[in-house]
Design a protein around this motif. Structure first.
Motif, short mmCIF file in Angstrom:
data_model
loop_
_atom_site.label_atom_id
_atom_site.label_comp_id
_atom_site.label_asym_id
_atom_site.label_seq_id
_atom_site.Cartn_x
_atom_site.Cartn_y
_atom_site.Cartn_z
N ALA A 257 6.32 -4.99 17.73
CA ALA A 257 6.34 -4.38 16.52
C ALA A 257 7.36 -4.01 15.93
O ALA A 257 8.44 -3.23 16.57
N PRO A 258 7.70 -4.37 14.52
CA PRO A 258 8.93 -4.10 14.02
C PRO A 258 8.78 -2.55 13.42
O PRO A 258 7.93 -1.97 13.44
N LEU A 259 9.99 -1.98 13.13
CA LEU A 259 10.38 -0.74 12.87
C LEU A 259 9.48 -0.31 11.38
O LEU A 259 8.79 0.50 11.02
N VAL A 260 9.21 -1.67 10.47
CA VAL A 260 8.84 -1.41 9.22
C VAL A 260 8.01 -2.84 8.95
O VAL A 260 8.47 -3.81 9.13
N ASN A 261 6.78 -2.61 8.63
CA ASN A 261 5.92 -3.86 8.69
C ASN A 261 5.95 -4.17 7.19
O ASN A 261 5.39 -3.89 6.27
N LEU A 262 6.66 -5.31 6.95
CA LEU A 262 7.16 -5.82 5.90
C LEU A 262 6.20 -6.47 5.10
O LEU A 262 5.96 -6.69 3.69
N GLN A 263 5.33 -7.07 5.82
CA GLN A 263 3.93 -7.78 5.33
C GLN A 263 3.12 -6.69 4.43
O GLN A 263 2.69 -6.96 3.51
N VAL A 264 2.83 -5.54 5.04
CA VAL A 264 2.23 -4.48 4.19
C VAL A 264 2.99 -4.07 2.95
O VAL A 264 2.33 -3.71 1.82
N LEU A 265 4.26 -3.73 3.17
CA LEU A 265 5.01 -3.29 2.07
C LEU A 265 5.06 -4.21 1.02
O LEU A 265 5.56 -3.76 -0.11
N THR A 266 5.02 -5.41 1.05
CA THR A 266 5.27 -6.30 0.11
C THR A 266 3.97 -6.69 -0.63
O THR A 266 3.87 -7.30 -1.64
N ARG A 267 2.90 -6.06 -0.21
CA ARG A 267 1.51 -5.97 -1.37
C ARG A 267 1.91 -5.59 -2.55
O ARG A 267 2.74 -4.61 -2.46
N PRO A 268 1.63 -6.28 -3.75
CA PRO A 268 2.04 -5.72 -4.98
C PRO A 268 1.61 -4.12 -5.30
O PRO A 268 2.39 -3.57 -6.02
N THR A 269 0.27 -3.55 -4.63
CA THR A 269 0.15 -2.43 -5.06
C THR A 269 0.97 -1.53 -4.29
O THR A 269 1.50 -0.52 -4.94
N VAL A 270 1.61 -1.57 -3.10
CA VAL A 270 2.47 -0.89 -2.53
C VAL A 270 3.87 -1.07 -3.07
O VAL A 270 4.46 -0.15 -3.19
N ALA A 271 4.37 -2.35 -3.30
CA ALA A 271 5.49 -2.35 -3.87
C ALA A 271 5.86 -1.85 -5.02
O ALA A 271 7.11 -0.78 -5.20
N TRP A 272 4.99 -2.33 -5.87
CA TRP A 272 5.17 -1.30 -7.37
C TRP A 272 4.84 -0.07 -7.24
O TRP A 272 5.73 0.98 -7.96
N GLY A 273 3.94 0.59 -6.48
CA GLY A 273 3.58 1.79 -6.37
C GLY A 273 5.00 2.64 -5.79
O GLY A 273 5.16 3.81 -6.20
N LEU A 274 5.47 2.02 -4.72
CA LEU A 274 6.74 2.76 -4.09
C LEU A 274 7.93 2.91 -5.19
O LEU A 274 8.52 3.82 -5.37
N PHE A 275 8.08 1.54 -6.08
CA PHE A 275 9.00 1.75 -7.33
C PHE A 275 8.84 2.64 -8.03
O PHE A 275 9.63 3.52 -8.63
N THR A 276 7.35 2.82 -8.56
CA THR A 276 7.03 3.75 -9.55
C THR A 276 7.22 5.37 -8.94
O THR A 276 7.95 6.16 -9.73
N LEU A 277 6.91 5.59 -7.69
CA LEU A 277 7.42 6.98 -6.98
C LEU A 277 8.80 7.06 -7.15
O LEU A 277 9.26 8.26 -7.50
N MET A 278 9.51 6.32 -6.84
CA MET A 278 10.91 6.37 -6.64
C MET A 278 11.50 6.76 -8.02
O MET A 278 12.47 7.79 -8.31
N THR A 279 11.14 5.90 -9.21
CA THR A 279 11.74 6.27 -10.50
C THR A 279 11.22 7.74 -10.95
O THR A 279 12.03 8.45 -11.63
#
Length: 487
Positions: A257-279
């Motif tokens: 088990a990795p610390l962060v599941n990169l496969q989940v975070l690279t889904r387009p909804t998640v990736a763009w959503g996180l960048f939107t939240l950060m901005t």
């Protein structure tokens, strides 16, 4: 789970974590002059009272989320709250600046343990309309905590309760945390976590170094005048992040088990959503900083006024979260972009009003309310979309990464937009300071416009909601294989 019988009490306990964490991220802002005077502290030590907390908080957030998964979010919530309470007590009794800085670092670590358990607990214990409602209130706790910290800091220092002065801003946490611990023991459902999963200590170490290299210069760079080490640190964070990604992929390839599941975070909804939240979050924290500077140093108002003027923002933020959950599906789908668009309009209107020569607070209040409503709409609807995009098994990934992204966004916003403001402002020079804040609001509007574009990309990414397991379960859902396959 019945919202009427159990949900409100459970949620009230969980929301103490984001509220206290954000309140203590800002409460010391107004206390630094009093701390310097009371402890004969240097300006650097006073900055570390704020920065030490924020650095420890940001560095350990993802680790705190993962510990919640492996050892149970209830257990880690209570551990973090207890550590936060003990550190707050020691900070309030600190005999010198060095002890105060150390206790603030420990307090930040406690916040990092308890904070991510709130969103994890929401994702595991609420579903459907109840989850949307809970996320709306979660957003209020975040925004309200940050503003309450500034207001409460000014009130407590002014009141000088029993001669405690600035110490009261830390001591006030002790009874609140004690009540939260007692309520958590009774109200949070038993959760044993996944004891068979080992914590990825290599990932913890590398990610901690990565976040430290990013956040440390962002927090200390401005007050130190951006020396060479800050730029070296920022540049060094990029290859270290690359090493972290390689290590996480190798850990997954070995079946661990990795610390962060990169496969989940690279889904387009998640990736763009996180960048939107950060901005969008970067603009909010920048507003907190620059507005306080403008009102106090430019217009001569006290810290209490600079805190109270944000009450319409927080109220509108909360109203937006509750309004968003009542929207029909077709409308709800575009709410993240609509909220960002309203936030953009509010910043640009503030800028236009100031460029027109206005110095009064009257026009600022409704425009801040509009901005708060826009950010609240974006935040609650987008966070709901993120939590629905993955099954409950991946709650720690979304919780830990999203909260870390918010903190990095906040530090980045204050560093970048704060520099824009400070480059043009001059203490006690109202026309020049007003012009500086007008320029800053214009730049914030441009950043919010970028967030609007990213929101559209999130909406158009095509990722559908993940299937849910039982709201109270934390095991693997039938959708897990689908998530990995589609990543």
């Amino acid at each position: 789970m019945s919202w009427q019988r159990h949900g409100r009490a459970l949620l009230a306990v969980l929301l103490t974590a984001p509220f206290l964490s954000q309140a203590d991220a800002t409460i010391a802002n107004v206390a630094t002059p009093a701390i310097q005077k009371g402890l004969h502290a240097s300006a650097t030590s006073a900055e570390l009272v704020i920065g030490g907390y924020l650095i420890a908080f940001a560095v350990l957030l993802i680790t705190g989320a993962r510990l919640g998964q492996t050892h149970g979010y209830k257990r880690v919530f209570m551990l973090g709250t207890g550590l936060f309470m003990a550190a707050s007590l020691l900070a309030g009794l600190a005999p010198d600046a060095a002890v105060l800085v150390i206790t603030r670092v420990v307090q930040g670590a406690g916040a990092a343990l308890m904070f991510p358990q709130a969103l994890t607990g929401i994702q595991l214990n609420f579903a459907g309309a109840e989850r949307i409602r809970a996320i709306g209130l979660y957003g209020i706790a975040l925004s309200g905590g940050a503003v309450t910290g500034q207001i409460l800091g000014g009130v407590l220092i002014t009141a000088d309760l029993a001669g405690t002065g600035w110490r009261a801003i830390f001591l006030v946490n002790v009874p609140v945390c004690a009540a939260a611990l007692a309520a958590a023991a009774r109200r949070l459902p038993a959760d044993e976590g996944h004891g068979d999963q080992k914590v990825d200590f290599a990932g913890v170490a590398i990610l901690s170094v990565t976040v430290l290299l990013m956040v440390l210069p962002l927090i200390l760079g401005r007050p130190e005048g951006w020396p060479a080490w800050t730029w070296v640190s920022l540049v060094a964070s990029v290859p270290v992040l690359a090493v972290f990604i390689v290590v996480q992929r190798r850990t997954s390839a070995r079946g661990n088990a990795p610390l962060v599941n990169l496969q989940v975070l690279t889904r387009p909804t998640v990736a763009w959503g996180l960048f939107t939240l950060m901005t969008a979050t970067a603009t909010y924290y920048a507003l907190l900083f620059t507005l306080a500077q403008y009102l106090q140093n430019g217009l001569g108002h006290g810290p209490l006024v600079s805190g109270l003027i944000l009450v319409p923002w927080v109220a509108a933020f909360g109203l937006a979260g509750q309004t968003a959950r009542r929207m029909p599906g077709r409308v709800a789908r575009v709410l993240p972009a609509a909220g960002c668009a309203l936030l953009t309009a509010a910043y640009l209107a503030i800028s236009a009003d100031l460029f027109a020569g206005s110095h009064g607070l009257g026009p600022l209040i409704p425009l801040l309310a509009a901005g708060g409503f826009g950010l609240g709409t974006q935040f609650s609807s987008l966070l709901g979309r993120l939590t629905n995009a993955v099954p409950p098994r991946y709650a720690p990934d979304i919780s830990g990464v999203s909260t870390t992204v918010l903190q990095i966004g906040g530090a980045l916003g204050v560093a970048v937009f704060g520099a824009v403001y400070l480059s043009g402002a001059a203490p006690h020079d109202t026309p020049r300071t007003t012009h500086a804040f007008a320029v800053t609001a214009l730049v914030l509007g441009c950043a919010a416009l970028l967030s609007t574009a990213c929101s559209w990309l999130t909406i158009r990414s095509g990722d559908g909601p993940a299937e849910e397991s039982s709201p109270t379960g934390s095991g693997e859902s039938p959708a897990d294989a689908q998530v990995i396959a589609s990543a």
